[in-house]
Motif scaffolding. Structure first.
Motif, PDB file in Angstrom:
ATOM      1  N   ASP A 135      -3.131   0.693   9.436  1.00 47.37           N
ATOM      2  CA  ASP A 135      -3.473  -0.655   9.876  1.00 47.37           C
ATOM      3  C   ASP A 135      -4.987  -0.802   9.993  1.00 47.37           C
ATOM      4  O   ASP A 135      -5.566  -1.795   9.513  1.00 47.37           O
ATOM      5  CB  ASP A 135      -2.816  -0.940  11.222  1.00 47.37           C
ATOM      6  CG  ASP A 135      -3.117  -2.340  11.731  1.00 47.37           C
ATOM      7  OD1 ASP A 135      -2.683  -3.316  11.097  1.00 47.37           O
ATOM      8  OD2 ASP A 135      -3.810  -2.462  12.766  1.00 47.37           O
ATOM      9  N   PHE A 136      -5.638   0.173  10.605  1.00 46.47           N
ATOM     10  CA  PHE A 136      -7.100   0.149  10.706  1.00 46.47           C
ATOM     11  C   PHE A 136      -7.742   0.237   9.328  1.00 46.47           C
ATOM     12  O   PHE A 136      -8.683  -0.504   9.007  1.00 46.47           O
ATOM     13  CB  PHE A 136      -7.577   1.309  11.590  1.00 46.47           C
ATOM     14  CG  PHE A 136      -9.073   1.434  11.695  1.00 46.47           C
ATOM     15  CD1 PHE A 136      -9.873   0.342  11.960  1.00 46.47           C
ATOM     16  CD2 PHE A 136      -9.684   2.676  11.522  1.00 46.47           C
ATOM     17  CE1 PHE A 136     -11.263   0.460  12.053  1.00 46.47           C
ATOM     18  CE2 PHE A 136     -11.059   2.815  11.614  1.00 46.47           C
ATOM     19  CZ  PHE A 136     -11.854   1.700  11.876  1.00 46.47           C
ATOM     20  N   TYR A 137      -7.231   1.107   8.491  1.00 46.32           N
ATOM     21  CA  TYR A 137      -7.797   1.299   7.147  1.00 46.32           C
ATOM     22  C   TYR A 137      -7.692   0.020   6.308  1.00 46.32           C
ATOM     23  O   TYR A 137      -8.650  -0.377   5.644  1.00 46.32           O
ATOM     24  CB  TYR A 137      -7.077   2.449   6.449  1.00 46.32           C
ATOM     25  CG  TYR A 137      -7.519   2.676   5.023  1.00 46.32           C
ATOM     26  CD1 TYR A 137      -8.767   3.215   4.734  1.00 46.32           C
ATOM     27  CD2 TYR A 137      -6.695   2.327   3.960  1.00 46.32           C
ATOM     28  CE1 TYR A 137      -9.189   3.414   3.423  1.00 46.32           C
ATOM     29  CE2 TYR A 137      -7.104   2.521   2.650  1.00 46.32           C
ATOM     30  CZ  TYR A 137      -8.340   3.057   2.389  1.00 46.32           C
ATOM     31  OH  TYR A 137      -8.744   3.249   1.087  1.00 46.32           O
ATOM     32  N   PHE A 138      -6.534  -0.631   6.350  1.00 45.55           N
ATOM     33  CA  PHE A 138      -6.362  -1.857   5.563  1.00 45.55           C
ATOM     34  C   PHE A 138      -7.270  -2.974   6.075  1.00 45.55           C
ATOM     35  O   PHE A 138      -7.823  -3.748   5.285  1.00 45.55           O
ATOM     36  CB  PHE A 138      -4.897  -2.307   5.589  1.00 45.55           C
ATOM     37  CG  PHE A 138      -3.959  -1.379   4.855  1.00 45.55           C
ATOM     38  CD1 PHE A 138      -4.341  -0.770   3.676  1.00 45.55           C
ATOM     39  CD2 PHE A 138      -2.686  -1.124   5.358  1.00 45.55           C
ATOM     40  CE1 PHE A 138      -3.485   0.091   2.989  1.00 45.55           C
ATOM     41  CE2 PHE A 138      -1.820  -0.269   4.680  1.00 45.55           C
ATOM     42  CZ  PHE A 138      -2.219   0.333   3.493  1.00 45.55           C
ATOM     43  N   TYR A 139      -7.426  -3.058   7.393  1.00 48.71           N
ATOM     44  CA  TYR A 139      -8.334  -4.070   7.945  1.00 48.71           C
ATOM     45  C   TYR A 139      -9.784  -3.749   7.573  1.00 48.71           C
ATOM     46  O   TYR A 139     -10.561  -4.648   7.229  1.00 48.71           O
ATOM     47  CB  TYR A 139      -8.166  -4.176   9.461  1.00 48.71           C
ATOM     48  CG  TYR A 139      -7.208  -5.261   9.854  1.00 48.71           C
ATOM     49  CD1 TYR A 139      -7.655  -6.537  10.183  1.00 48.71           C
ATOM     50  CD2 TYR A 139      -5.836  -5.027   9.859  1.00 48.71           C
ATOM     51  CE1 TYR A 139      -6.769  -7.545  10.518  1.00 48.71           C
ATOM     52  CE2 TYR A 139      -4.933  -6.030  10.190  1.00 48.71           C
ATOM     53  CZ  TYR A 139      -5.410  -7.290  10.517  1.00 48.71           C
ATOM     54  OH  TYR A 139      -4.528  -8.297  10.829  1.00 48.71           O
ATOM     55  N   GLN A 140     -10.132  -2.485   7.637  1.00 50.95           N
ATOM     56  CA  GLN A 140     -11.481  -2.062   7.247  1.00 50.95           C
ATOM     57  C   GLN A 140     -11.813  -2.545   5.834  1.00 50.95           C
ATOM     58  O   GLN A 140     -12.883  -3.113   5.589  1.00 50.95           O
ATOM     59  CB  GLN A 140     -11.533  -0.534   7.309  1.00 50.95           C
ATOM     60  CG  GLN A 140     -12.583   0.135   6.463  1.00 50.95           C
ATOM     61  CD  GLN A 140     -12.291   1.610   6.240  1.00 50.95           C
ATOM     62  OE1 GLN A 140     -11.785   2.284   7.127  1.00 50.95           O
ATOM     63  NE2 GLN A 140     -12.593   2.114   5.058  1.00 50.95           N
ATOM     64  N   CYS A 141     -10.886  -2.354   4.908  1.00 52.25           N
ATOM     65  CA  CYS A 141     -11.119  -2.736   3.513  1.00 52.25           C
ATOM     66  C   CYS A 141     -11.130  -4.246   3.316  1.00 52.25           C
ATOM     67  O   CYS A 141     -11.667  -4.736   2.316  1.00 52.25           O
ATOM     68  CB  CYS A 141     -10.060  -2.105   2.617  1.00 52.25           C
ATOM     69  SG  CYS A 141     -10.185  -0.311   2.468  1.00 52.25           S
TER      70      CYS A 141
ATOM     71  N   GLY B 191       0.794  -1.234   0.000  1.00 53.12           N
ATOM     72  CA  GLY B 191       0.000   0.000   0.000  1.00 53.12           C
ATOM     73  C   GLY B 191       0.821   1.276   0.000  1.00 53.12           C
ATOM     74  O   GLY B 191       0.582   2.185   0.806  1.00 53.12           O
ATOM     75  N   TYR B 192       1.787   1.371  -0.896  1.00 56.11           N
ATOM     76  CA  TYR B 192       2.682   2.537  -0.907  1.00 56.11           C
ATOM     77  C   TYR B 192       1.955   3.844  -1.207  1.00 56.11           C
ATOM     78  O   TYR B 192       2.255   4.884  -0.631  1.00 56.11           O
ATOM     79  CB  TYR B 192       3.804   2.319  -1.930  1.00 56.11           C
ATOM     80  CG  TYR B 192       4.649   1.106  -1.634  1.00 56.11           C
ATOM     81  CD1 TYR B 192       5.448   1.050  -0.488  1.00 56.11           C
ATOM     82  CD2 TYR B 192       4.628  -0.001  -2.476  1.00 56.11           C
ATOM     83  CE1 TYR B 192       6.210  -0.067  -0.200  1.00 56.11           C
ATOM     84  CE2 TYR B 192       5.388  -1.129  -2.194  1.00 56.11           C
ATOM     85  CZ  TYR B 192       6.179  -1.152  -1.060  1.00 56.11           C
ATOM     86  OH  TYR B 192       6.927  -2.257  -0.768  1.00 56.11           O
ATOM     87  N   ARG B 193       0.985   3.783  -2.092  1.00 59.63           N
ATOM     88  CA  ARG B 193       0.281   5.019  -2.436  1.00 59.63           C
ATOM     89  C   ARG B 193      -0.558   5.515  -1.257  1.00 59.63           C
ATOM     90  O   ARG B 193      -0.625   6.719  -0.990  1.00 59.63           O
ATOM     91  CB  ARG B 193      -0.599   4.827  -3.678  1.00 59.63           C
ATOM     92  CG  ARG B 193      -1.263   6.104  -4.150  1.00 59.63           C
ATOM     93  CD  ARG B 193      -1.981   5.898  -5.465  1.00 59.63           C
ATOM     94  NE  ARG B 193      -1.053   5.836  -6.564  1.00 59.63           N
ATOM     95  CZ  ARG B 193      -0.721   6.889  -7.317  1.00 59.63           C
ATOM     96  NH1 ARG B 193      -1.219   8.078  -7.049  1.00 59.63           N
ATOM     97  NH2 ARG B 193       0.109   6.752  -8.325  1.00 59.63           N
TER      98      ARG B 193
END
Length: 304
Positions: free
Chosen positions: A186-192, A161-163
């Motif tokens: 970390d929260f954002y990636f888990y959310q998705c 998730g570099y961008r």
């Protein structure tokens, strides 16, 4: 309305074929999905439901999750949220950096990646256990506890998730991010990475077709004013730089995700979820867009 007859027509008319689009590959874990998967589930306000295909198979909902986090944030933060994120259509790709520089770190809307990252940051400041609280909220909306994060997808997003890292750090430099950027991502990636079926998504989104009330209990979860606001943002921003096209062809508020899912709502009528992993050049399900256009054509009903 004989929705089952309409769905039968859709099933005969639309068949996924290789070459219709491409499965998301920038998240390696998503590239493993069978591109020919295809399902739809329509849930009506009166409790009746209609489906076909792979409607009971879980898939990564990706950006559809942004509607859930926005709903929580709006309820908890109210008008303060709109000081940090706007409600305008973007006109650019969902992961664009260009507008942030032009607009001093204020994302155009909460459904582009930058906007949802700001929402994630806001939730980290008010929720004690953001991941657990989000999962509990989604489970409550669809009346089903069998909803979980796909840890393999979350790990894949985090690794590549570099961008998104660039987005959050750029906004941090401009003063629009409060918490530690690694914790936010970390929260954002888990959310998705939340995995749901078309049935589960359709039932969860009945909140926005049922005046903010739970589809089973009729409990008021959010007020009608919030439904109005969120549906409006879905209508104008739910499909990134293809939002106008979706409004023109389908005529319903909705939200897409690069996992191939699309959910749309017809207020006081139904919620419908479709899944087909092959994406068009804008990052929306190519077949899903066509199916929902034909659904509103055959029913003769949209919000317009």
């Amino acid at each position: 309305m004989d929705y089952q007859a309409i769905l039968n027509i859709l099933q005969k008319e639309f068949t996924p074929k290789e070459g219709m689009g491409k499965v998301a590959s920038y998240i390696p874990e998503l590239s493993k999905v069978d591109p020919l998967k295809f399902g739809i589930y329509l849930f009506c306000q009166d409790g009746s439901s209609f489906e076909f295909g792979d409607s009971q198979e879980k898939f990564s909902i990706q950006s559809i999750s942004k509607v859930f986090t926005l709903t929580i944030a709006k309820e908890m933060l109210g008008k303060d949220l709109w000081e940090r994120v706007d409600v305008e259509p973007s006109g650019t790709a969902f992961n664009s950096l260009t507008e942030l520089e032009r607009e001093n770190g204020i994302p155009r809307n909460p459904f582009i990646n930058a906007g949802s990252i700001v929402v994630a940051d806001a939730l980290l400041s008010v929720l004690e256990n953001p991941k657990e609280d989000l999962l509990m909220f989604v489970r409550k909306l669809c009346g089903d506890n069998d909803i979980h994060y796909d840890k393999a997808v979350a790990k894949s997003e985090k690794k590549h998730g570099y961008r998104n890292k660039a987005l959050v750090n750029y906004m941090k430099s401009l003063g629009n991010i409060s918490n530690d950027t690694e914790k936010i991502l970390d929260f954002y990636f888990y959310q998705c990475s939340i995995a749901m079926t078309c049935e589960q998504l359709s039932k969860a989104f009945m909140l926005f077709a049922n005046e903010g009330k739970h589809f089973q209990t009729q409990e008021k979860v959010i007020d009608r004013q919030s439904v109005k606001r969120i549906n409006s943002i879905m209508q104008t921003c739910g499909f990134y730089d293809e939002a106008g096209e979706f409004s023109y062809r389908v005529g319903l508020p909705g939200k897409s995700g690069v996992g191939g899912g699309i959910v749309a709502v017809h207020p006081e009528q139904y919620s419908v979820a479709v899944w087909s992993p092959m994406l068009n050049q804008k990052g929306n399900s190519a077949l899903g867009m066509k199916v929902l256009e034909e659904l509103t054509t055959l029913t003769g009903l949209s919000i317009f």
